[in-house]
Motif scaffolding. Structure first.
Motif, PDB file in Angstrom:
ATOM      1  N   GLY A  59      23.274  91.493 -53.084  1.00  0.00           N
ATOM      2  CA  GLY A  59      22.182  91.020 -52.239  1.00  0.00           C
ATOM      3  C   GLY A  59      22.103  91.725 -50.895  1.00  0.00           C
ATOM      4  N   TRP A  60      23.255  92.111 -50.339  1.00  0.00           N
ATOM      5  CA  TRP A  60      23.239  92.852 -49.066  1.00  0.00           C
ATOM      6  C   TRP A  60      22.501  94.177 -49.246  1.00  0.00           C
ATOM      7  N   ASP A  61      22.790  94.869 -50.361  1.00  0.00           N
ATOM      8  CA  ASP A  61      22.134  96.158 -50.637  1.00  0.00           C
ATOM      9  C   ASP A  61      20.630  95.981 -50.869  1.00  0.00           C
ATOM     10  N   VAL A  62      20.269  94.938 -51.597  1.00  0.00           N
ATOM     11  CA  VAL A  62      18.848  94.656 -51.838  1.00  0.00           C
ATOM     12  C   VAL A  62      18.154  94.378 -50.505  1.00  0.00           C
ATOM     13  N   PHE A  63      18.783  93.566 -49.678  1.00  0.00           N
ATOM     14  CA  PHE A  63      18.219  93.223 -48.371  1.00  0.00           C
ATOM     15  C   PHE A  63      17.990  94.492 -47.539  1.00  0.00           C
ATOM     16  N   LEU A  66      15.103  96.511 -48.887  1.00  0.00           N
ATOM     17  CA  LEU A  66      13.826  95.851 -48.577  1.00  0.00           C
ATOM     18  C   LEU A  66      13.399  96.164 -47.146  1.00  0.00           C
ATOM     19  N   LYS A  67      14.335  96.075 -46.224  1.00  0.00           N
ATOM     20  CA  LYS A  67      14.016  96.262 -44.807  1.00  0.00           C
ATOM     21  C   LYS A  67      13.756  97.731 -44.456  1.00  0.00           C
ATOM     22  N   PRO A  76       9.646  87.721 -45.864  1.00  0.00           N
ATOM     23  CA  PRO A  76      10.800  86.923 -45.443  1.00  0.00           C
ATOM     24  C   PRO A  76      11.833  86.832 -46.570  1.00  0.00           C
ATOM     25  N   VAL A  77      13.091  86.992 -46.207  1.00  0.00           N
ATOM     26  CA  VAL A  77      14.179  86.900 -47.177  1.00  0.00           C
ATOM     27  C   VAL A  77      15.026  85.685 -46.828  1.00  0.00           C
TER      28      VAL A  77
END
Length: 120
Positions: A59-63, A66-67, A76-77
């Motif tokens: 999830g950190w990598d996805v976040f 995304l940003k 918004p996440v």
């Protein structure tokens, strides 16, 4: 959109939210890769519920990804995760719009989603 590698979690949250209110239309993705495939097709969610502990792309990598993308950075996440260590909670609350620990009460989840969407 909910991004979680556990199909049961995706199914349960999708069905519960959609049955709870007709306002919700939930897109499920079982990996970061699937999330980005959906986004690249132009399906833009109002919000992303994102698990942290997922294989291959967490999830950190996805976040982060995304940003980094101008088309997606304003979505918004909300981290929705069983990861409850102090570092994850602290960083998650600082970086994301919300940080919700699993398991969570569906009324609480709905209320926090509504709060995030009303801030937009």
């Amino acid at each position: 959109m909910i991004v979680d590698d556990e199909p049961d979690s995706v199914f349960t949250i999708k069905c519960t939210l959609e049955n709870f209110s007709e306002e919700y239309k939930v897109i499920g993705a079982e990996s970061g890769r699937e999330c980005f495939a959906i986004l690249k097709k132009g399906q833009m969610p109002d919000l992303i519920l994102l698990d942290i502990m997922m294989p291959k792309m967490n999830g950190w990598d996805v976040f982060t990804k995304l940003k980094e993308n101008p088309e997606w950075r304003e979505i918004p996440v909300v981290f929705l995760t069983a990861k409850t260590d102090p570092y994850s909670k602290g960083f998650g609350k600082m970086a994301a719009t919300e940080y919700i620990e699993k398991p969570c009460d569906i009324k609480n989840l709905e209320g926090r989603i509504d709060k995030v969407l009303k801030k937009q």
